[in-house]
Enzyme design. Structure first.
Site, short mmCIF file in Angstrom:
data_model
loop_
_atom_site.label_atom_id
_atom_site.label_comp_id
_atom_site.label_asym_id
_atom_site.label_seq_id
_atom_site.Cartn_x
_atom_site.Cartn_y
_atom_site.Cartn_z
N SER A 144 136.08 46.00 12.39
CA SER A 144 136.96 47.17 12.54
C SER A 144 136.94 47.60 13.99
O SER A 144 135.91 47.49 14.67
CB SER A 144 136.49 48.33 11.66
N TYR A 157 131.00 54.04 7.97
CA TYR A 157 131.87 52.87 8.06
C TYR A 157 131.76 52.24 9.45
O TYR A 157 131.56 51.02 9.58
CB TYR A 157 133.31 53.30 7.78
#
Length: 261
Positions: A144, A157
């Site tokens: 990400s 995350y």
């Protein structure tokens, strides 16, 4: 561009039931791969396999929770024995728990790392052992852009993706002499069920593209939300022979949202 080095290879894709994982699976079979699809969502996974087979592709479903080490070991062994030697691994499974640090529960933090980090470790370790004996293979971890740029209310995350990113680079370094390439594709905001779950209303995509000064988040300079296929295209390139001299690389696919940081 026509990609080579994929046709006939067994490719394992985690998180294959939907989103980016599904897009990767579809693109791999279109290029001749034999896909072994791993996910814990049995119904969606079986539907995808039926669809791919109806189009003449080779696909098998393997229901497993990648945060379970033994389940991963058993699944990889079963694929090697019943489908064939694994030549490609795409770690696309992921979970997202949002919230301020003070509001995150221990369970949310742990579950995020269980899937996004530990799952990548378990799958990669189990697969690369076999690749090393054959001295060939390609691994791509879907990371990400949040792994390199702080995001409000996304600490678990972002941290888990940062961990899996550097793990994949270390994996690449350790197995370079066995001709195994390991890379990362780091998406920005992508139109997936995970992304849509964060939207407040039907204008969610527009809000993401515009960005938010209040949360110190830049919008998307290319003025569009990524589609899962955009990420899958990057994955396909990195597992192909056209990327044969690329390893330890983190390819950011975010429309410029992190300004190349």
């Amino acid at each position: 561009m026509s990609y080579t080095g994929i046709d006939g290879k067994v490719a394992v894709v985690t998180g294959a039931a939907q989103g980016i994982g599904e897009a990767v699976a579809r693109l791999l079979v279109q290029n001749g791969a034999i896909v072994a699809l791993v996910d814990r969502q049995e119904s969606l996974l079986n539907q995808l396999v039926i669809d791919l087979r109806s189009q003449g592709h080779q696909a098998t479903a393997h229901v497993a929770d990648i945060s379970d080490r033994q389940a991963v070991e058993d699944t990889v062994q079963r694929i090697e024995e019943t489908v064939g030697p694994i030549g490609i691994l795409v770690n696309a499974a992921g979970v997202l728990h949002t919230g301020a640090v003070s509001e995150l529960t221990d369970e949310e933090w742990t579950k995020t790392f269980d899937v996004n980090t530990h799952g990548v470790f378990y799958m990669s370790r189990a697969v690369v052992r076999n690749m090393a004996e054959r001295q060939t293979g390609a691994v791509v971890t879907v990371g990400s852009n949040a792994a390199g740029v702080p995001r409000m209310h996304m600490s678990a995350y972002a941290a888990s993706k940062a961990a899996s990113t550097i793990f994949t680079k270390c994996l690449a370094l350790e197995y370079a002499d066995r001709y195994i390439r390991c890379n990362i594709v780091s998406p920005g905001s992508t139109d997936t069920p995970m992304q849509r779950a964060m939207w407040q209303d039907e204008h969610g995509a527009e809000a993401v593209i515009a960005g938010s000064l209040q949360t110190f988040r830049l919008g998307i300079p290319l003025n569009r939300m990524a589609l899962p296929e955009d990420i899958a295209d990057a994955v396909l390139y990195l597992v192909s022979d056209q990327a044969r001299h690329i390893t330890m690389h983190d390819l950011c696919v975010d429309g410029g949202a992190t300004l190349g940081a």
